[in-house]
Write a protein that holds these residues in place. Structure first.
Motif, PDB file in Angstrom:
ATOM      1  N   UNK A 207       0.833  -1.207   0.000  1.00 38.66           N
ATOM      2  CA  UNK A 207       0.000   0.000   0.000  1.00 38.66           C
ATOM      3  C   UNK A 207       0.862   1.248   0.000  1.00 38.66           C
ATOM      4  N   UNK A 208       1.894   1.255   0.807  1.00 36.40           N
ATOM      5  CA  UNK A 208       2.754   2.430   0.868  1.00 36.40           C
ATOM      6  C   UNK A 208       3.549   2.627  -0.421  1.00 36.40           C
ATOM      7  N   UNK A 209       3.997   1.514  -1.027  1.00 31.27           N
ATOM      8  CA  UNK A 209       4.805   1.600  -2.232  1.00 31.27           C
ATOM      9  C   UNK A 209       3.976   1.944  -3.466  1.00 31.27           C
ATOM     10  N   UNK A 210       2.753   1.418  -3.533  1.00 27.66           N
ATOM     11  CA  UNK A 210       1.892   1.612  -4.704  1.00 27.66           C
ATOM     12  C   UNK A 210       0.468   1.938  -4.252  1.00 27.66           C
ATOM     13  N   UNK A 211       0.268   3.093  -3.631  1.00 23.51           N
ATOM     14  CA  UNK A 211      -1.054   3.380  -3.052  1.00 23.51           C
ATOM     15  C   UNK A 211      -2.182   3.464  -4.083  1.00 23.51           C
ATOM     16  N   UNK A 212      -1.909   4.030  -5.240  1.00 24.57           N
ATOM     17  CA  UNK A 212      -2.971   4.159  -6.245  1.00 24.57           C
ATOM     18  C   UNK A 212      -3.425   2.778  -6.723  1.00 24.57           C
ATOM     19  N   UNK A 213      -2.499   1.970  -7.177  1.00 18.61           N
ATOM     20  CA  UNK A 213      -2.837   0.644  -7.708  1.00 18.61           C
ATOM     21  C   UNK A 213      -3.477  -0.220  -6.627  1.00 18.61           C
ATOM     22  N   UNK A 214      -2.905  -0.230  -5.438  1.00 14.99           N
ATOM     23  CA  UNK A 214      -3.432  -1.048  -4.345  1.00 14.99           C
ATOM     24  C   UNK A 214      -4.853  -0.647  -3.973  1.00 14.99           C
ATOM     25  N   UNK A 215      -5.071   0.649  -3.848  1.00 11.42           N
ATOM     26  CA  UNK A 215      -6.394   1.142  -3.469  1.00 11.42           C
ATOM     27  C   UNK A 215      -7.430   0.879  -4.559  1.00 11.42           C
TER      28      UNK A 215
ATOM     29  N   UNK B 191      -7.393  -1.326  -7.144  1.00 13.63           N
ATOM     30  CA  UNK B 191      -7.679  -2.752  -7.342  1.00 13.63           C
ATOM     31  C   UNK B 191      -8.425  -3.343  -6.148  1.00 13.63           C
ATOM     32  N   UNK B 192      -8.038  -2.941  -4.947  1.00 14.50           N
ATOM     33  CA  UNK B 192      -8.745  -3.424  -3.756  1.00 14.50           C
ATOM     34  C   UNK B 192     -10.200  -2.965  -3.750  1.00 14.50           C
ATOM     35  N   UNK B 193     -10.433  -1.721  -4.066  1.00 14.12           N
ATOM     36  CA  UNK B 193     -11.790  -1.178  -4.089  1.00 14.12           C
ATOM     37  C   UNK B 193     -12.633  -1.886  -5.145  1.00 14.12           C
ATOM     38  N   UNK B 194     -12.081  -2.061  -6.338  1.00 13.63           N
ATOM     39  CA  UNK B 194     -12.816  -2.702  -7.433  1.00 13.63           C
ATOM     40  C   UNK B 194     -13.173  -4.139  -7.076  1.00 13.63           C
ATOM     41  N   UNK B 195     -12.253  -4.868  -6.481  1.00 13.65           N
ATOM     42  CA  UNK B 195     -12.516  -6.244  -6.070  1.00 13.65           C
ATOM     43  C   UNK B 195     -13.653  -6.298  -5.062  1.00 13.65           C
ATOM     44  N   UNK B 196     -13.632  -5.421  -4.095  1.00 11.58           N
ATOM     45  CA  UNK B 196     -14.699  -5.389  -3.093  1.00 11.58           C
ATOM     46  C   UNK B 196     -16.027  -4.963  -3.703  1.00 11.58           C
ATOM     47  N   UNK B 197     -15.993  -4.036  -4.640  1.00  9.73           N
ATOM     48  CA  UNK B 197     -17.201  -3.553  -5.308  1.00  9.73           C
ATOM     49  C   UNK B 197     -17.872  -4.703  -6.066  1.00  9.73           C
ATOM     50  N   UNK B 198     -17.073  -5.469  -6.828  1.00 16.68           N
ATOM     51  CA  UNK B 198     -17.612  -6.613  -7.569  1.00 16.68           C
ATOM     52  C   UNK B 198     -18.078  -7.718  -6.620  1.00 16.68           C
ATOM     53  N   UNK B 199     -17.353  -7.919  -5.537  1.00 15.48           N
ATOM     54  CA  UNK B 199     -17.746  -8.929  -4.545  1.00 15.48           C
ATOM     55  C   UNK B 199     -19.113  -8.621  -3.956  1.00 15.48           C
TER      56      UNK B 199
ATOM     57  N   UNK C  72      -8.829   4.701   0.669  1.00 15.14           N
ATOM     58  CA  UNK C  72      -9.652   4.214  -0.443  1.00 15.14           C
ATOM     59  C   UNK C  72      -9.951   2.729  -0.266  1.00 15.14           C
ATOM     60  N   UNK C  73      -8.974   1.944   0.141  1.00 19.81           N
ATOM     61  CA  UNK C  73      -9.210   0.512   0.374  1.00 19.81           C
ATOM     62  C   UNK C  73     -10.195   0.312   1.523  1.00 19.81           C
ATOM     63  N   UNK C  74     -10.077   1.109   2.573  1.00 19.30           N
ATOM     64  CA  UNK C  74     -11.029   1.022   3.682  1.00 19.30           C
ATOM     65  C   UNK C  74     -12.438   1.355   3.190  1.00 19.30           C
ATOM     66  N   UNK C  75     -12.552   2.410   2.391  1.00 21.50           N
ATOM     67  CA  UNK C  75     -13.848   2.773   1.834  1.00 21.50           C
ATOM     68  C   UNK C  75     -14.371   1.628   0.963  1.00 21.50           C
TER      69      UNK C  75
END
Length: 186
Positions: free
Chosen positions: A8-16, A18-26, A160-163
């Motif tokens: 998350x710290x190294x790649x915050x945009x990509x991590x957030x 992709x994490x958000x999209x995965x949760x949204x689809x789930x 963003x991932x928390x959201x």
């Protein structure tokens, strides 16, 4: 867990995003599995009644709009109202509910219609008109509480991932509400 945090710290945009999209689809998969969100018969459904095309549409709207919007929106809110004190958190929650909530709910309903392309004669704003206020009123209560926790306790790099995690529940609600065709919900 340290590796996840390092990513998350190294790649915050990509991590957030992709994490958000995965949760949204789930959320759509959960809605279909648990709440029986199957709307129509289609060739993209399997024997368990999952409409994978619908889940792909939800994921597309999540990726193309919601994840990106939330990433930049939350960063902007932090710059406008920095910190985690009561005044800053309250300000962020109020601004979030007045600006982001109507925009993201609208994007969900209109984005789903556009990605679905039901019939050319259908009104792309029909779901929005019928379900926006119910969605917004429910969201104000849910999101005000969740965003207060987010702004007070979650480091900006992971917001963003928390959201995305808390959006899982709200998106289940939106997907289920959207499946209620023809019902005026005011």
């Amino acid at each position: 867990m340290n590796r996840v945090w390092a990513a998350f710290k190294a790649h915050p945009y990509i991590s957030n995003v992709l994490g958000y999209t995965t949760l949204f689809a789930s959320a759509d998969l959960i809605q279909q599995s648990v709440l029986g969100g199957k709307r129509t018969s289609s060739s993209s459904e399997d024997s368990a009644g999952i409409d994978w095309g619908q889940t792909a549409r939800v994921a597309t709207v999540g990726l193309c709009f919601h994840a990106n919007f939330n990433y930049h929106w939350l960063r902007g809110l932090e710059r406008m109202l920095p910190g985690g004190g009561v005044k800053a958190v309250t300000g962020k929650v109020v601004v979030d509910q007045l600006i982001a909530a109507p925009l993201t709910i609208s994007a969900f309903y209109i984005g789903e219609f556009v990605s679905e392309r039901i019939q050319k004669k259908d009104d792309p704003l029909e779901d929005w008109r019928q379900k926006f206020w119910t969605s917004y009123k429910t969201g104000v209560i849910y999101w005000s509480t969740m965003q207060a926790v987010n702004f007070a306790f979650v480091p900006p790099v992971a917001r963003t991932a928390f959201v995305g995690g808390i959006a899982l529940t709200f998106t289940i609600f939106l997907c289920h509400l959207r499946q209620q065709r023809g019902n005026k919900l005011e």
